[in-house]
Write an enzyme that holds these catalytic residues in place. Structure first.
Site, PDB file in Angstrom:
ATOM      1  N   ASP A  30      86.015 102.077  56.546  1.00  0.00           N
ATOM      2  CA  ASP A  30      85.306 101.928  57.810  1.00  0.00           C
ATOM      3  C   ASP A  30      83.848 102.351  57.680  1.00  0.00           C
ATOM      4  O   ASP A  30      83.423 102.910  56.664  1.00  0.00           O
ATOM      5  CB  ASP A  30      85.982 102.771  58.896  1.00  0.00           C
ATOM      6  N   TYR A  69      93.132 108.918  49.446  1.00  0.00           N
ATOM      7  CA  TYR A  69      91.917 109.323  50.151  1.00  0.00           C
ATOM      8  C   TYR A  69      91.781 110.836  50.114  1.00  0.00           C
ATOM      9  O   TYR A  69      92.777 111.567  50.086  1.00  0.00           O
ATOM     10  CB  TYR A  69      91.963 108.880  51.616  1.00  0.00           C
TER      11      TYR A  69
END
EC number: 5.4.99.12
Length: 289
Positions: A67, A125
């Protein structure tokens, strides 16, 4: 002889699939995916590849669509080209045309059936929180600064361990997702403190839209004793998305590794630089009451 020459000619004319290992500072981008407005990592890479190879059209496909504002130290992507440039030279060629916020660390030839996204077996992540009591200009682009209290990483880790496995994570999915459901498998989680930095690693077969940032927002609430571990579990197990309000900011998040059945790049390359700062534990924030 003519048949061999013909086969060689056909082989040379077939598209070649190139895999890339990419780092980028996501601060100045609207995310990975090309947008009608805004600067995306994908669009810049596609322009750079197109300027070097006549094969058209060029589309660079990533393993994870990060994002806006999210970083990557181990993003993997692929594109198809004519093969005019040897596979192992693409990294250097692209770095000569890319802005400093994007670096290609490795490039390699892959079979045309290999896919950066669909061949991936997991993504990992890392979210990094700066828990020092004083502002730090050089850490702020890469971390979420939580200075009010010293985070209780033991409680945070207890809450985090409970999400491992195959679950419905509706509570951690932002509106706007096009997934048919919120089911995914969290394979591994790891929370550790290094001085004033608290890092949260999450590895899953797939991630929901906004999943890590919403999850970290709830973990910080646990670490600051604003909610209990039991309340954390109640919210996500009962799919109470309306009670999961605070999302962690994007600057603390980085895609650090993408896994494949056969690893095509050095396994630890994504861990050699970001974000692993060495800080002292001087002047810690006060413990929550």
């Amino acid at each position: 002889m003519e048949t061999e020459a013909s086969n060689e000619s056909i082989e040379k004319s077939l598209p070649k699939r190139i895999a890339l290992l990419i780092q980028y500072n996501g601060s100045g981008f609207c995310g990975w995916q090309r947008q009608k407005e805004g600067n995306s990592v994908q669009s810049i890479l596609e322009e750079a590849v197109s300027s070097l190879d006549p094969f058209q059209p060029i589309k660079v496909v990533a393993a994870g669509r990060t994002d806006s504002g999210v970083h990557a130290s181990g993003q993997v992507a692929h594109f198809d080209c004519s093969g005019f440039i040897p596979a192992n030279r693409w990294a250097a060629a692209l770095n000569g045309r890319l802005p400093k916020a994007i670096r290609v660390r490795y490039s390699a030839l892959r079979p045309i059936t290999w896919h950066a996204c669909f061949s991936a077996t997991y993504r990992r992540y890392r979210y990094t929180i700066y828990n020092g009591c004083k502002p730090n200009l050089f850490l702020s682009p890469w971390c979420w600064h939580r200075y009010q209290f010293r985070l209780d990483e033991n409680l945070m880790n207890l809450a985090l361990q409970g999400i491992k496995g195959f679950h419905d994570f509706t509570a951690f999915q932002r509106a706007g997702s096009n997934r048919p459901n919120a089911l995914t498998t969290v394979e591994d989680v790891h929370l550790f403190r290094q001085g004033d930095l608290v890092s949260i690693d999450i590895q899953a077969t797939g991630f929901l839209y906004g999943m890590v940032r919403l999850l970290v927002g709830q973990l910080v609430a646990v670490g600051e004793h604003r909610i209990s571990v039991a309340e954390f579990e109640r919210r996500w197990k009962l799919k109470l998305r309306e009670e999961v309000r605070e999302a962690a900011p994007p600057n603390g998040l980085s895609l650090i590794r993408v896994g494949y059945e056969t690893m095509i790049f050095p396994e630890n390359i994504a861990f050699d630089s970001f974000p692993f700062f060495s800080l002292s534990t001087s002047d810690p924030p006060p413990s929550p009451q």
